[in-house]
Design an enzyme around this catalytic site. Sequence first.
Site, short mmCIF file in Angstrom:
data_model
loop_
_atom_site.label_atom_id
_atom_site.label_comp_id
_atom_site.label_asym_id
_atom_site.label_seq_id
_atom_site.Cartn_x
_atom_site.Cartn_y
_atom_site.Cartn_z
N LYS A 26 -18.90 1.12 -53.81
CA LYS A 26 -19.83 0.54 -54.80
C LYS A 26 -19.97 1.11 -55.87
CE LYS A 26 -24.25 -0.78 -55.53
NZ LYS A 26 -24.84 0.07 -56.77
N LYS A 95 -28.68 4.50 -62.95
CA LYS A 95 -29.03 5.05 -61.81
C LYS A 95 -27.46 5.37 -61.11
CE LYS A 95 -29.90 2.53 -58.34
NZ LYS A 95 -29.14 2.32 -57.61
#
Length: 150
Positions: A26, A95
């Site tokens: 991911k 992030k």
Amino acid sequence: MQPILDAVGQKTVVVSETPKAANLVKLSGNFLIASVIESLGEAIALVSKGGVDKQLYVDILTSTLFTAPVYKTYGALIANGKFEPAGFAAPLGQKDIRLTLAAAEELRVPLPLASLLRDRFLTLLASSGEKLDWSAIGQLAARDAGADYH
């Protein structure tokens, strides 16, 4: 569990029995999307400053060499300067790049482009980009070049 995943997702793939591996897939995918956003922003800044219409340029790219949805979606957002409302907020992009770099460090994999993306996100966030879509890093190249990025 598989029937539920099949109902809500396009495709379910077992990458590994370890969640860490799926997370790495991911993160690496988001790293690739952020890379596309940055390169689109730079290319659009270049042609725009050279007098080419941004939307026309994106239309040419996305109907010839780069027909993938990621180019169409983010190219249009950058060309139109439409970064609100955020579909994926810039702090989330920052992030994910930070986590990608942490994983790369742990695995001893140099990712020079991810380091650049980290800096681009920090630049965006430092200049009031908290509420913008992560594609707003694509406007930074135009701003750096003194070009119109709206």
